[in-house]
Design a protein around this motif. Structure first.
Motif, mmCIF file in Angstrom:
data_model
loop_
_atom_site.group_PDB
_atom_site.id
_atom_site.type_symbol
_atom_site.label_atom_id
_atom_site.label_comp_id
_atom_site.label_asym_id
_atom_site.label_seq_id
_atom_site.Cartn_x
_atom_site.Cartn_y
_atom_site.Cartn_z
ATOM 1 N N THR A 1 -7.635 0.505 3.341
ATOM 2 C CA THR A 1 -6.823 1.394 3.131
ATOM 3 C C THR A 1 -6.078 1.515 4.353
ATOM 4 O O THR A 1 -6.487 1.559 5.255
ATOM 5 N N PHE A 2 -4.850 1.704 4.029
ATOM 6 C CA PHE A 2 -3.711 2.550 5.288
ATOM 7 C C PHE A 2 -3.562 3.919 5.024
ATOM 8 O O PHE A 2 -2.957 4.034 3.955
ATOM 9 N N GLY A 3 -3.892 4.549 5.947
ATOM 10 C CA GLY A 3 -3.465 6.186 5.838
ATOM 11 C C GLY A 3 -4.445 6.549 4.518
ATOM 12 O O GLY A 3 -5.759 6.328 4.518
ATOM 13 N N GLY B 1 1.403 -11.971 -7.087
ATOM 14 C CA GLY B 1 1.646 -10.375 -7.567
ATOM 15 C C GLY B 1 2.808 -9.843 -7.202
ATOM 16 O O GLY B 1 3.570 -10.272 -6.072
ATOM 17 N N PRO B 2 3.230 -8.693 -7.741
ATOM 18 C CA PRO B 2 4.312 -7.996 -7.387
ATOM 19 C C PRO B 2 4.223 -7.323 -6.014
ATOM 20 O O PRO B 2 3.286 -7.378 -5.360
ATOM 21 N N SER B 3 5.538 -7.051 -5.628
ATOM 22 C CA SER B 3 5.590 -6.564 -4.103
ATOM 23 C C SER B 3 4.689 -5.232 -3.887
ATOM 24 O O SER B 3 4.536 -4.362 -4.968
ATOM 25 N N GLY B 4 3.878 -5.330 -3.085
ATOM 26 C CA GLY B 4 2.870 -4.037 -2.800
ATOM 27 C C GLY B 4 1.594 -4.098 -3.184
ATOM 28 O O GLY B 4 0.859 -3.297 -2.921
ATOM 29 N N CYS B 5 1.142 -5.245 -4.005
ATOM 30 C CA CYS B 5 0.083 -5.155 -4.514
ATOM 31 C C CYS B 5 -1.136 -5.639 -3.773
ATOM 32 O O CYS B 5 -2.270 -5.701 -4.178
ATOM 33 N N GLY B 6 -0.884 -6.288 -2.683
ATOM 34 C CA GLY B 6 -1.613 -6.168 -1.433
ATOM 35 C C GLY B 6 -2.095 -7.671 -0.915
ATOM 36 O O GLY B 6 -2.888 -7.953 -0.546
ATOM 37 N N LYS B 7 -1.227 -8.690 -1.539
ATOM 38 C CA LYS B 7 -1.516 -9.950 -1.493
ATOM 39 C C LYS B 7 -1.686 -10.357 0.290
ATOM 40 O O LYS B 7 -2.263 -11.102 0.674
ATOM 41 N N THR B 8 -0.424 -9.676 0.880
ATOM 42 C CA THR B 8 -0.323 -10.108 2.241
ATOM 43 C C THR B 8 -1.634 -9.420 3.220
ATOM 44 O O THR B 8 -2.158 -10.067 4.076
ATOM 45 N N THR B 9 -1.895 -8.113 2.721
ATOM 46 C CA THR B 9 -2.855 -7.634 3.549
ATOM 47 C C THR B 9 -4.130 -8.520 3.411
ATOM 48 O O THR B 9 -5.057 -8.728 4.345
ATOM 49 N N LEU B 10 -4.475 -9.042 2.060
ATOM 50 C CA LEU B 10 -5.825 -9.974 1.834
ATOM 51 C C LEU B 10 -5.646 -11.064 2.622
ATOM 52 O O LEU B 10 -6.598 -11.594 3.286
ATOM 53 N N PHE C 1 -6.326 -10.384 11.323
ATOM 54 C CA PHE C 1 -5.564 -9.622 11.997
ATOM 55 C C PHE C 1 -5.799 -8.131 11.447
ATOM 56 O O PHE C 1 -5.534 -7.228 12.414
ATOM 57 N N TYR C 2 -6.427 -7.831 10.604
ATOM 58 C CA TYR C 2 -7.097 -6.600 10.390
ATOM 59 C C TYR C 2 -8.575 -6.596 9.999
ATOM 60 O O TYR C 2 -8.941 -7.469 9.234
ATOM 61 N N PRO C 3 -9.125 -5.748 10.221
ATOM 62 C CA PRO C 3 -10.754 -5.554 10.078
ATOM 63 C C PRO C 3 -10.897 -5.099 8.413
ATOM 64 O O PRO C 3 -9.968 -4.022 8.144
HETATM 65 P P1 ATP Z 1 5.334 -7.933 -0.723
HETATM 66 O O1 ATP Z 1 5.375 -9.017 -1.671
HETATM 67 O O2 ATP Z 1 6.365 -7.045 -0.618
HETATM 68 O O3 ATP Z 1 4.883 -8.555 0.992
HETATM 69 P P2 ATP Z 1 2.469 -7.657 -0.821
HETATM 70 O O4 ATP Z 1 1.867 -7.719 -2.082
HETATM 71 O O5 ATP Z 1 1.966 -8.344 0.146
HETATM 72 O O6 ATP Z 1 3.518 -7.243 -1.132
HETATM 73 P P3 ATP Z 1 1.185 -6.126 1.268
HETATM 74 O O7 ATP Z 1 1.945 -6.187 2.301
HETATM 75 O O8 ATP Z 1 -0.192 -6.186 1.321
HETATM 76 O O9 ATP Z 1 1.776 -6.071 -0.120
HETATM 77 O O10 ATP Z 1 1.177 -4.264 1.193
HETATM 78 C C1 ATP Z 1 0.331 -3.341 0.260
HETATM 79 C C2 ATP Z 1 0.684 -2.125 0.569
HETATM 80 O O11 ATP Z 1 0.056 -1.864 1.870
HETATM 81 C C3 ATP Z 1 2.108 -1.525 0.641
HETATM 82 O O12 ATP Z 1 2.147 -0.545 -0.024
HETATM 83 C C4 ATP Z 1 2.591 -1.434 2.055
HETATM 84 O O13 ATP Z 1 3.370 -0.320 2.242
HETATM 85 C C5 ATP Z 1 1.253 -0.976 2.707
HETATM 86 N N1 ATP Z 1 0.961 -1.712 3.906
HETATM 87 C C6 ATP Z 1 0.653 -2.788 4.189
HETATM 88 N N2 ATP Z 1 0.524 -3.165 5.715
HETATM 89 C C7 ATP Z 1 0.645 -1.820 6.282
HETATM 90 C C8 ATP Z 1 0.369 -1.139 7.536
HETATM 91 N N3 ATP Z 1 0.016 -1.956 8.359
HETATM 92 N N4 ATP Z 1 0.373 0.123 7.547
HETATM 93 C C9 ATP Z 1 0.439 0.847 6.515
HETATM 94 N N5 ATP Z 1 0.502 0.376 5.440
HETATM 95 C C10 ATP Z 1 0.738 -0.807 5.095
#
Ligand code: ATP
Length: 349
Positions: free
Chosen positions: A11-13, A35-44, A51-53
């Motif tokens: 969770t971010f915030g 997946g579409p923008s914002g679905c969480g793939k980069t976070t995963l 880079f993140y715990p």
């Molecule tokens: P994209 O294709 O646009 O890169 P994504 O699927 O890779 O999208 P993420 O980058 O994982 O999506 O982001 C998922 C959600 O988390 C988004 O709503 C983004 O704004 C939020 N988010 C990502 N990183 C952070 C961060 N470091 N701090 C706060 N919110 C974040």
């Protein structure tokens, strides 16, 4: 290296971005997160890189939980959309960077840099700086820099997004070739479905921080688990329907423009409300038989290798792709098209 991801949350915030993701990536697999923008793939991907715990859950490389292992000790190679090359260093110096940090002796370092540049066919440009390279060449350097450390896992974050269409295709082939040669466990993040369909061994389609479907490309395209996945991975014409017959041999769905027969599917019962989907390329010329659609041509869009027809089908508007068209049809032409039962999408509504 097999990667196991178990019940991962982040969770971010106050925004939950990953809501309990579990998946297993096989050793040597080219695995896509889509997946579409914002679905969480980069976070995963970043959780895998370290880079993140995670808030909860764990990431395992083989038998080892790496939650507490910092990124530089995970032995992962990462490639970013933006290349992230050092502008003041030559190609060779950029590639050598990861070896410098690891204190690899000079002789071995030079040998491995040559080897890595050879893998991406960039030996001849070793002395240039990044601003003397095209986008595609810069991305090759970024790949060489990731490979030179002999990573156990390769992580690619939208590596082709900054390239033009022709270079994207060229680099796609390059990544396929490298993967076939090196058999490195690779996680590749993209929102480009063509990239995923053409390269992936398997892919996970994410939606709002959960996996909507995990399968090989053909299954995801031909048997999507939901309308969301079907729409994300390609185009479809949709009709509201209801299942009339759900037997071992066939399914029949009733729609506003008639009954459609589909091959049998698990989990579909009589009376179920469904979406009946037809991919534009699944429509074919018909004389008669099952699944015939009577349509009127509204518009044609010539696209070279295919012609796109916009068809009026009852109240609905359908899209149809005709490959290598031999004649030009005038708007208003009446057409009969059919779809094979096995090509029909039947999804819960
Ligand atoms: P994209 O294709 O646009 O890169 P994504 O699927 O890779 O999208 P993420 O980058 O994982 O999506 O982001 C998922 C959600 O988390 C988004 O709503 C983004 O704004 C939020 N988010 C990502 N990183 C952070 C961060 N470091 N701090 C706060 N919110 C974040």
């Amino acid at each position: 290296m097999q990667i196991t991801i178990r019940e991962l949350t982040k969770t971010f915030g106050s925004t939950p971005v990953l809501k309990g993701v579990s998946l297993e990536i096989r050793s040597g697999e080219l695995f896509f997160l889509l997946g579409p923008s914002g679905c969480g793939k980069t976070t995963l991907l970043r959780l895998v890189a370290g880079f993140y715990p995670p808030d909860s859950g764990d990431v395992r490389f083989g038998d080892r939980c790496v939650n507490d292992v910092p990124p530089h000790l995970r032995n992962t190679g990462m490639v970013f959309q933006s290349y992230a090359l050092w502008p003041h260093m030559t190609v060779a110096e950029n590639v050598a960077y990861g070896l410098d940090v690891r204190s690899v002796p000079a002789k071995e370092r030079a040998q491995r840099v040559r080897e890595a540049l050879g893998m991406v066919r960039m030996e001849d440009l070793a002395d240039r700086t990044p601003n003397q390279l095209s986008g595609g060449q810069q991305q090759r350097v970024a790949l060489a820099r990731a490979l030179v450390i002999r990573p156990d896992v390769l992580l690619l974050d939208e590596p082709l997004s900054n390239l033009d269409a022709r270079l994207r295709l060229e680099m796609r082939d390059e990544i396929r070739r490298l993967h076939q040669e090196l058999k490195l466990t690779t996680i590749y993040v993209t929102h480009d479905q063509k990239e995923a369909l053409s390269l992936a061994d398997r892919m996970a389609v994410l939606r709002g921080g959960v996996i909507e479907q995990l399968a090989d490309p053909r299954t995801v395209y031909r048997r999507p688990s939901s309308r969301f996945v079907a729409d994300f991975i390609g185009e479809s014409n949709w009709l509201e329907g209801e299942i009339e017959e759900a037997g071992d041999q066939r399914l029949v769905a009733r729609t506003g423009i008639g009954d459609f027969e589909a091959s049998p599917r698990a989990g579909v019962q009589r009376g179920m409300k469904v979406w009946v989907g037809i991919r534009p390329e699944a429509l074919d010329w018909a004389e008669g038989g099952t699944n015939v659609i009577e349509a009127e041509l509204r518009q044609t869009n010539y696209l070279g290798e295919i012609e796109e027809y916009v068809l009026a089908v009852g109240e609905a508007s359908f899209k149809c792709f005709v490959q290598n068209p031999e004649r030009v049809l005038a708007p208003g032409t009446k057409l009969k098209m059919r779809v094979r039962p096995d090509d029909l999408l039947v999804l819960p509504r």
